[in-house]
Every structure is written in C-alpha cells, then in structure tokens.
Design a protein around this motif. Structure first.
Motif, PDB file in Angstrom:
ATOM      1  N   THR A 431       0.781  -1.342  -0.075  1.00  0.00           N
ATOM      2  CA  THR A 431       0.220  -0.067  -0.125  1.00  0.00           C
ATOM      3  C   THR A 431       0.872   1.391  -0.084  1.00  0.00           C
ATOM      4  OG1 THR A 431      -1.834  -1.156   1.055  1.00  0.00           O
ATOM      5  CG2 THR A 431      -1.807   1.235   1.074  1.00  0.00           C
ATOM      6  N   LEU A 432       2.103   1.267   0.958  1.00  0.00           N
ATOM      7  CA  LEU A 432       2.843   2.434   0.869  1.00  0.00           C
ATOM      8  C   LEU A 432       3.469   2.435  -0.198  1.00  0.00           C
ATOM      9  CD1 LEU A 432       4.536   2.077   4.401  1.00  0.00           C
ATOM     10  CD2 LEU A 432       2.870   3.705   3.604  1.00  0.00           C
ATOM     11  N   LEU A 433       3.806   1.381  -1.057  1.00  0.00           N
ATOM     12  CA  LEU A 433       4.780   1.634  -2.318  1.00  0.00           C
ATOM     13  C   LEU A 433       3.681   2.255  -3.455  1.00  0.00           C
ATOM     14  CD1 LEU A 433       7.502   1.366  -3.377  1.00  0.00           C
ATOM     15  CD2 LEU A 433       6.903  -1.069  -3.959  1.00  0.00           C
ATOM     16  N   LEU A 434       2.630   1.776  -3.374  1.00  0.00           N
ATOM     17  CA  LEU A 434       1.673   2.193  -4.482  1.00  0.00           C
ATOM     18  C   LEU A 434       1.632   3.610  -4.473  1.00  0.00           C
ATOM     19  CD1 LEU A 434      -1.424  -0.354  -4.092  1.00  0.00           C
ATOM     20  CD2 LEU A 434       0.158   0.252  -6.209  1.00  0.00           C
ATOM     21  N   LYS A 435       1.591   4.164  -3.341  1.00  0.00           N
ATOM     22  CA  LYS A 435       1.709   5.707  -3.379  1.00  0.00           C
ATOM     23  C   LYS A 435       3.006   6.363  -3.570  1.00  0.00           C
ATOM     24  CE  LYS A 435       1.376   9.625   0.062  1.00  0.00           C
ATOM     25  NZ  LYS A 435       2.695  10.099  -0.625  1.00  0.00           N
ATOM     26  N   ASN A 436       4.059   5.399  -3.374  1.00  0.00           N
ATOM     27  CA  ASN A 436       5.426   6.176  -3.891  1.00  0.00           C
ATOM     28  C   ASN A 436       5.448   5.964  -5.431  1.00  0.00           C
ATOM     29  OD1 ASN A 436       6.966   4.189  -1.092  1.00  0.00           O
ATOM     30  ND2 ASN A 436       6.553   6.602  -1.606  1.00  0.00           N
ATOM     31  N   GLN A 437       4.712   4.761  -5.836  1.00  0.00           N
ATOM     32  CA  GLN A 437       4.712   4.732  -7.339  1.00  0.00           C
ATOM     33  C   GLN A 437       4.029   5.750  -8.059  1.00  0.00           C
ATOM     34  OE1 GLN A 437       2.078   1.790  -8.988  1.00  0.00           O
ATOM     35  NE2 GLN A 437       3.702   0.858 -10.231  1.00  0.00           N
ATOM     36  N   GLU A 438       2.873   6.409  -7.350  1.00  0.00           N
ATOM     37  CA  GLU A 438       1.848   7.510  -7.914  1.00  0.00           C
ATOM     38  C   GLU A 438       2.948   8.577  -7.738  1.00  0.00           C
ATOM     39  OE1 GLU A 438      -0.677   7.765  -9.623  1.00  0.00           O
ATOM     40  OE2 GLU A 438      -0.685   5.335  -9.602  1.00  0.00           O
ATOM     41  N   ASP A 439       3.659   8.926  -6.755  1.00  0.00           N
ATOM     42  CA  ASP A 439       4.607  10.050  -6.470  1.00  0.00           C
ATOM     43  C   ASP A 439       5.636   9.920  -7.665  1.00  0.00           C
ATOM     44  OD1 ASP A 439       3.209  10.902  -4.383  1.00  0.00           O
ATOM     45  OD2 ASP A 439       4.504  10.037  -2.953  1.00  0.00           O
ATOM     46  N   ALA A 440       6.274   8.844  -7.988  1.00  0.00           N
ATOM     47  CA  ALA A 440       7.341   8.571  -8.819  1.00  0.00           C
ATOM     48  C   ALA A 440       6.707   9.006 -10.398  1.00  0.00           C
ATOM     49  CB  ALA A 440       7.890   7.175  -9.204  1.00  0.00           C
ATOM     50  N   LYS A 441       5.390   8.689 -10.679  1.00  0.00           N
ATOM     51  CA  LYS A 441       4.989   8.955 -11.980  1.00  0.00           C
ATOM     52  C   LYS A 441       4.429  10.541 -12.083  1.00  0.00           C
ATOM     53  CE  LYS A 441       2.043   4.689 -12.498  1.00  0.00           C
ATOM     54  NZ  LYS A 441       0.866   3.998 -12.544  1.00  0.00           N
ATOM     55  N   LYS A 442       4.409  10.950 -10.897  1.00  0.00           N
ATOM     56  CA  LYS A 442       3.858  12.496 -10.936  1.00  0.00           C
ATOM     57  C   LYS A 442       5.287  13.253 -11.108  1.00  0.00           C
ATOM     58  CE  LYS A 442      -0.269  12.524  -8.067  1.00  0.00           C
ATOM     59  NZ  LYS A 442      -0.868  12.655  -6.438  1.00  0.00           N
ATOM     60  N   THR A 443       6.224  12.845 -10.331  1.00  0.00           N
ATOM     61  CA  THR A 443       7.671  13.293 -10.468  1.00  0.00           C
ATOM     62  C   THR A 443       8.025  13.308 -11.954  1.00  0.00           C
ATOM     63  OG1 THR A 443       8.205  12.715  -8.343  1.00  0.00           O
ATOM     64  CG2 THR A 443       9.999  13.205  -9.752  1.00  0.00           C
ATOM     65  N   LEU A 444       7.950  12.251 -12.738  1.00  0.00           N
ATOM     66  CA  LEU A 444       8.318  12.131 -14.086  1.00  0.00           C
ATOM     67  C   LEU A 444       7.681  12.948 -14.986  1.00  0.00           C
ATOM     68  CD1 LEU A 444      10.040  10.828 -16.345  1.00  0.00           C
ATOM     69  CD2 LEU A 444       8.167   9.007 -16.371  1.00  0.00           C
ATOM     70  N   GLN A 445       6.030  13.046 -14.917  1.00  0.00           N
ATOM     71  CA  GLN A 445       5.390  14.082 -15.472  1.00  0.00           C
ATOM     72  C   GLN A 445       5.938  15.361 -15.155  1.00  0.00           C
ATOM     73  OE1 GLN A 445       1.869  13.442 -17.344  1.00  0.00           O
ATOM     74  NE2 GLN A 445       3.561  12.065 -17.759  1.00  0.00           N
TER      75      GLN A 445
END
Length: 538
Positions: A431-445
């Motif tokens: 669950t925590l990593l799913l948030k990190n993954q979304e953060d990583a996508k936002k960072t790339l964008q």
C-alpha cells in the motif's frame, strides 16, 4: 564446536587535493579557495561465541544474535525467527514479521525493528526499507539505541551508497524534513541519504556537501547544485570556489569525459555571466565532439563571438548550425543571432530572410510545446535531461519493487506460519509503495513538463529578442530613407547586442578554401567567414 569471532567495523574518509580548472572563473570574479575538513566514522567492535551452523558475517548479525541469545525471556517462535536470520534465511524470516508482533521482549524491540530494516535491505526492497527505517528512526528509543547505529554502520560497509544510487529512492516532503533533522555525523548512511534529499535544494545542501568525501557518488551533483545556487544569487566568486574545492579534484582523478564536458559547460556559462568572453570561449571549445553537451556549447558559443565581435568565427558557426542536418533540433536562437549579425553588417535583405526562417522552423516546435504544456498526460520530451532520466529510473525501480512485494505476499501464503493467507505487513508495504509509485509517476510528469516549459521560455525569449531586432531594422531603414543613413547605419546605440565586428583577418600560414554551399562532416563548426559588411566603414 564453538568458534570465537572478532569483527571490527572501520570507516575512513580521505582528503583530496584540488588545483586548476575553476581558476579561470576565480580570476574573473575574485575570491580565494578555503580549505575543507574531513571526518572519520567511529570504530565499532563486537566479540561473541557462536555455533558453527550460524552465519554471523557482519557486526549487525553478531550484536543481534548475542542480544537475543542472552535474553532468557525470548519466546520459542522469536528464537526461531532469530535463527532464520542468522542462517541467512532472510525471506523466510521476513514472512514472520506480522505473526511475531507483541511477542518480542520489550527490551529487544529496537533489535527487532533493526532486524526488519536489515531484512528489507537484504531482500532489495529499497523504498520499503527507507520508509520503514525513517519511521523507526523518529523514535528516540530506537535512534539512540546502539543496535540502530550498528545497523547503519553495517549497511554502509556493504556498499550502501552504490545500492542507494541504483535504487533511486525517493522522499516525500515529510520524509525529507525528518531526514534533514538527523545529525549528519551520525553515520555515513544518514549522510548519503541527506545528500540525495539535498539535490536541487539550492544552498540547503551546502552543509551536507562539506561533509561528503571526494569518493562519494553524489559529491559532484551536490556541488553543482550549491554552485548554481550561488550563481543565481550573483555570487560568482563563491560559485567558483565550490567548483574548485569540491568538483575539480574528482574530475582530475576520474578523467571522466561526461563529467568533464558538463563541468566545462558550467564553467563557460559562469565565465560568460562574469563578462569574460575569452574565458567562456576557451571552455566552450574544450567540450569534445560526441559529448552530449557539444551542440549546446556550439550554440551558446555564438553569443560569445557575437559579443566579442569575432565575426569570422560567428558567421562560420552559423552556417553549420543553419544546415539541414539540424532542422529537427530545437535551437531558436540560431536565426536570432544570425539576424543580429546580418543587421550589424547591413545585410537587410538577409535579416528579413532570418525572420521568415525563424517563423518557419519554430512553428512546429511551438505547436509541440503547447501540446506538451496543455496535455493532462504530458508527452515524452525528445531529449531527456539527467533529471528526467533519473525520474524514469525511479519509476522503473518502484514498478520492479511493487512486483517483488506482490510475489513475497503470495509466497507468504505457503510459508510455515501460525496464520492463514498473505501476511499483513507485505500488504502494508505494498500500500505504501503504491503511493510511492504514484509519486514517481507525478515526478516524471513534472520533469517532462519542466523541460517543455524550459523550451517555451526559450522560444518566448527568442521571439522577444527577434521583435527587438525587427524594430532596429525598421529604424535603420527609416533613417536610410530620410537620407540620414550615411553617419548612422551600423552604429545603433539602442541595443547592447548590436556591436561592431572586429576587422577580419586570415593568418599567413592558413589554407583558405571557398565555401561551395555544402557542409561536409569534417567541416562542421570549422567554417570561417571573410565576408565584409555593407555598412560604411566595414
């Protein structure tokens, strides 16, 4: 059979000497180079008697095993967990974390938490490790415990820095604030994480930079962050001292072409900002053909030669940059610089041609930029810069770690456990990593959008300057029509960009060949112009 093992953990940081390179910038803006301090990590040692079937291969495992072995209140299932860890059965031990909650002796809870962090590291779950460790280190009981220090020292000795760089770990604002509150001298692991969190944070990274050894993988990047921050403040002397003290010794030792090219580009820009055109030109020309910065350097070099009046080199470079092989490259300032040069030499018809060429070549780029900035899903940029590449890598590592966590969760179902189904701690980490993954996508964008916005700013600035050139052209044409051009053409005082070219010369021993309109590969950026201007006095 009983063996006696003695393990000593030592960390030593070295001192490197620096010389040359940033001297050119220092001479331009003044300033002296301060000396730097070095620090050594503390020495840890532990002695323990162990059984032959255990693998106490590092200081953490030795201390961990000895503490649990000495405690008479340790439950059987916890002893089983300890045994799995000390036999390097890391995955099997990690599956037990949920079912063992509430069963650890209170005086050994810090040891248990440290062990879980150790397991996450050994299982190569980088973001989960950082999140778990940062959560635990906020507790005074854990942060001040000897076992937490031994954990950090042990991981540092196992190549933590390289692991961290490969893992591309990320921090949210809360984690960054928590991390930066820690004592940088606590351990090299903490210092490395703080260095990573300080990138692109301006002068906030200066304190951390002063503590990094010259062998640290983030030393150069963090030094450039701090140097750029000083340059933006207008303190070029301090920017130069940072580069000389913290970057040059590393470059001299590594002889890395990529690092050198990027460094020369940064020095050239600072020299240009300081008004040293000769120095800037020298460093731009040090960047070798084939380096990623080469074309950027050649484009920026045209501004140096325009300001310096080196018309022969300037117009030769513009011929190369204007060739068809660069039609797909975003370089809006090429037509701009050429139009300024043509205006100063009174080639008014060519200035009009530059206006048309500028509009034609940049029309499609403008459409792509608008699409990039206005799309909800920002499109990929053609040439990603290092920050965008790093964001891509971070997202890729998050994706891989998420797949790994799902596999561990599934495998925990068949593990020998007093519980049924996937273990809750794996689900929590997922669950925590799913948030990190979304953060990583936002960072790339955000990185894609930043690059599109940089191009938008560059194009807008080029358009603004082109409009200024057009005003100058109309002004000079008006003066000519009024019969006043005799004394004024080519001597406009309204713009610092429009300066008189130097008298063109060809050295006696140089061979000169006429340009036939075709730029061959061995002629790129080697052309020189001997064209005379049409203005009076040229």
């Amino acid at each position: 059979m009983i063996s006696f093992l003695l393990t000593t953990l030592l960390s030593v940081s070295g001192v490197a000497q620096a010389d040359s390179g940033a001297d050119a910038l220092l001479r331009s803006v003044g300033g002296s180079v301060p000396t730097k301090n070095t620090a050594t990590d503390t020495t840890q040692a532990a002695n323990i008697f162990v059984q032959d079937d255990l693998k106490l291969t590092d200081p953490f495992l030795i201390q961990f095993y000895s503490s649990f072995s000495a405690d008479q209140s340790t439950p059987f299932e916890v002893k089983t967990w300890v045994r799995k860890i000390t036999r390097h059965e890391f995955e099997a031990a990690a599956h037990l974390w949920s079912v063992l909650q509430g069963k650890f002796p209170q005086n050994l809870q810090n040891h248990a938490d440290a062990a879980q962090a150790y397991l996450l590291y050994q299982l190569n779950l980088p973001q989960s490790f950082v999140s778990f460790w940062l959560e635990k280190i906020q507790s005074d009981a854990f942060s001040k415990s000897p076992i937490s220090s031994i954990l950090e020292q042990t991981l540092a000795s196992q190549g933590f820095d390289a692991w961290m760089m490969k893992s591309s770990v990320q921090f949210d604002p809360t984690q960054t604030a928590q991390l930066m509150k820690l004592d940088s001298n606590r351990s090299s692991m903490v210092l490395s994480l703080q260095a990573l969190a300080s990138l692109r944070k301006g002068l906030e990274g200066e304190k951390v930079l002063a503590l990094l050894s010259d062998t640290h993988p983030l030393k150069v990047d963090l030094a450039k962050t701090v140097s750029l921050a000083y340059a933006k403040k207008g303190d070029l002397a301090m920017a130069a001292r940072i580069l000389k003290q913290d970057v040059e010794p590393i470059l001299e030792r590594k002889k890395d072409l990529k690092l050198l090219s990027n460094y020369y580009l940064q020095i050239a820009r600072l020299l240009y900002q300081a008004g040293s055109m000769d120095g800037a030109a020298a460093f731009y020309q040090k960047i070798p053909n084939g380096a990623p910065e080469y074309l950027t350097a050649q484009e920026e070099l045209t501004w140096v030669w325009l300001r310096d009046g080196a018309t022969d080199r300037l117009r030769g470079h513009l011929v190369t940059l204007g060739s068809k092989i660069f039609n797909e490259r975003f370089q809006p300032e090429v037509e701009l610089v050429r139009s300024i040069s043509n205006l100063k030499m009174c080639y008014y018809g060519d200035v009009e041609s530059d206006f048309r060429s500028f509009s034609t070549k940049n029309r499609e780029f403008a459409k792509a930029i608008d699409k990039g900035l206005n799309s909800s899903e920002v499109p990929v940029v053609a040439i990603p810069d290092p920050f965008t590449i790093r964001a891509r890598e971070a997202l890729s590592v998050r994706d891989s770690e998420l797949s790994r966590l799902k596999e561990l969760s599934e495998r925990s179902i068949s593990a020998v456990l007093p519980a049924v189904g996937p273990q809750s701690h794996w689900k929590n980490f997922e669950t925590l990593l799913l948030k990190n993954q979304e953060d990583a996508k936002k960072t790339l964008q955000a990185e894609y959008r930043r690059q599109w916005n940089t191009q938008h700013t560059a194009l807008q600035e080029a358009i603004r300057k082109m409009q200024f050139v057009k005003v100058e052209l109309l002004s000079e044409l008006a003066l000519a029509q009024l019969g006043q051009a005799t004394d004024q053409v080519g001597t406009s005082q309204s713009s610092p960009l429009l300066i008189q070219p130097k008298q063109l010369e060809v050295a006696e021993k140089q061979q000169v060949y006429p340009f036939d309109g075709v730029v061959w590969s061995d002629e790129l950026f080697k052309l020189r112009s001997v064209t005379r201007g049409k203005c009076l006095g040229q």
